[in-house]
Design an enzyme around this catalytic site. Sequence first.
Site, short mmCIF file in Angstrom:
data_model
loop_
_atom_site.label_atom_id
_atom_site.label_comp_id
_atom_site.label_asym_id
_atom_site.label_seq_id
_atom_site.Cartn_x
_atom_site.Cartn_y
_atom_site.Cartn_z
N TYR A 159 -44.30 -43.05 -24.06
CA TYR A 159 -43.60 -44.21 -23.50
C TYR A 159 -44.39 -45.50 -23.78
O TYR A 159 -43.83 -46.51 -24.18
CB TYR A 159 -43.40 -44.00 -22.00
N LYS A 163 -43.07 -48.61 -25.92
CA LYS A 163 -42.85 -49.92 -25.29
C LYS A 163 -43.77 -51.00 -25.87
O LYS A 163 -43.39 -52.16 -25.92
CB LYS A 163 -43.00 -49.80 -23.77
P1 NAP Z 1 -32.69 -44.96 -15.58
O1 NAP Z 1 -32.11 -45.29 -14.24
O2 NAP Z 1 -33.36 -43.66 -15.81
O3 NAP Z 1 -31.55 -45.20 -16.67
C1 NAP Z 1 -31.78 -44.92 -18.01
C2 NAP Z 1 -30.54 -45.24 -18.80
O4 NAP Z 1 -30.78 -44.90 -20.18
C3 NAP Z 1 -29.34 -44.42 -18.35
O5 NAP Z 1 -28.16 -45.17 -18.47
C4 NAP Z 1 -29.35 -43.28 -19.35
O6 NAP Z 1 -28.11 -42.65 -19.53
C5 NAP Z 1 -29.75 -44.03 -20.61
N1 NAP Z 1 -30.16 -43.08 -21.62
C6 NAP Z 1 -31.24 -42.27 -21.61
N2 NAP Z 1 -31.24 -41.47 -22.69
C7 NAP Z 1 -30.13 -41.78 -23.40
C8 NAP Z 1 -29.56 -41.29 -24.59
N3 NAP Z 1 -30.12 -40.31 -25.30
N4 NAP Z 1 -28.40 -41.84 -25.03
C9 NAP Z 1 -27.80 -42.82 -24.33
N5 NAP Z 1 -28.28 -43.33 -23.19
C10 NAP Z 1 -29.43 -42.81 -22.72
O7 NAP Z 1 -33.80 -46.00 -15.95
P2 NAP Z 1 -33.95 -47.57 -15.74
O8 NAP Z 1 -35.10 -47.79 -14.86
O9 NAP Z 1 -32.65 -48.22 -15.42
O10 NAP Z 1 -34.44 -47.96 -17.21
C11 NAP Z 1 -33.72 -48.82 -18.07
C12 NAP Z 1 -34.71 -49.40 -19.05
O11 NAP Z 1 -35.68 -50.15 -18.35
C13 NAP Z 1 -35.47 -48.35 -19.86
O12 NAP Z 1 -35.66 -48.81 -21.18
C14 NAP Z 1 -36.79 -48.27 -19.12
O13 NAP Z 1 -37.83 -47.81 -19.94
C15 NAP Z 1 -36.98 -49.71 -18.74
N6 NAP Z 1 -37.93 -49.96 -17.67
C16 NAP Z 1 -37.75 -49.43 -16.43
C17 NAP Z 1 -38.68 -49.72 -15.45
C18 NAP Z 1 -38.58 -49.19 -14.05
O14 NAP Z 1 -39.51 -49.37 -13.27
N7 NAP Z 1 -37.50 -48.55 -13.66
C19 NAP Z 1 -39.77 -50.54 -15.71
C20 NAP Z 1 -39.92 -51.06 -16.99
C21 NAP Z 1 -38.98 -50.77 -17.94
P3 NAP Z 1 -27.82 -41.19 -18.83
O15 NAP Z 1 -27.36 -41.49 -17.44
O16 NAP Z 1 -26.78 -40.61 -19.72
O17 NAP Z 1 -29.13 -40.43 -18.86
#
Ligand code: NAP
Length: 254
Positions: A159, A163
């Site tokens: 990851y 990133k």
């Molecule tokens: P999340 O709730 O786990 O959601 C992840 C999203 O990505 C879901 O819509 C998921 O769809 C989709 N996804 C994963 N694998 C996929 C695939 N193979 N094809 C299509 N869609 C896929 O996570 P989140 O926190 O909202 O994260 C969103 C972004 O923010 C990510 O890039 C993450 O790295 C980044 N981020 C998050 C945080 C944090 O603290 N949460 C911090 C920094 C960055 P499904 O429902 O189908 O799995």
Amino acid sequence: MVLDAFRLDGRVALVTGANRGIGRAVATALAQAGADLALLGRTDPAETVAVVEALGRRALVVPGDLATAGPDQFADAVESAVAELGRLDILVNNAGIIRRAAAVTHPPQDWAAVLRVDLDAVFHLCQAAGRIMLDQGHGKIINIASMLSYQGGVRVPSYTAAKHAVVGLTRALANEWAAHGVNVNAIAPGYMATDNTAALRADPDRERAIRDRIPAGRWGDPEDLMGAAVFLASDAARYVHGAVLAVDGGWLAR
Ligand code: NAP
């Protein structure tokens, strides 16, 4: 008037992974600002569609698995958004996965899966959208980075590598595309309360240690990213290129 520059009326945005978490909040924000939405993902984003349509905006579901799609499928996905919604002005590369395992035993399949979804798909979608945006002479691309675009993290080497690369890619594309009216930027969320961080928040010691280190004193909510997303998607950001906007409750300032 300056607030008019933040409006997205008549624009079309493609957001990946908008069925839940940060993607849903970003899609909602863009729709609130006036954009129609193409929602690219592997899970039916029914709730997000309902939210977008309740705002009077159009929502197009574009099915696609970022783990298995190749450049041609990403080009097809972008083309279908243009065909159905008439144009493409904004791309948000939001979908992402995280796999937690010590570096020394990090499974090769986890490394490959994370790099594929969190980096390869980002590049191929930037390419596909970039072709359209460069032709039309305008466009906004927002890549979702992370605190692990700056820091090493623990037990998440795939990851962190992905990133960090997202930020490098954002800057590389900005250098090539800024002169052609295409803005490529990133948002680096801090520690947000989504499924991505469920394991951290389920461990009371980790949860407390993280929260104690956040100057704002709390985990972020996906809604905390809405303003940054609308800003970078809008004419208000017309001279912002290659930037990484941290929305982190002060984490990086600590
Ligand atoms: P999340 O709730 O786990 O959601 C992840 C999203 O990505 C879901 O819509 C998921 O769809 C989709 N996804 C994963 N694998 C996929 C695939 N193979 N094809 C299509 N869609 C896929 O996570 P989140 O926190 O909202 O994260 C969103 C972004 O923010 C990510 O890039 C993450 O790295 C980044 N981020 C998050 C945080 C944090 O603290 N949460 C911090 C920094 C960055 P499904 O429902 O189908 O799995």
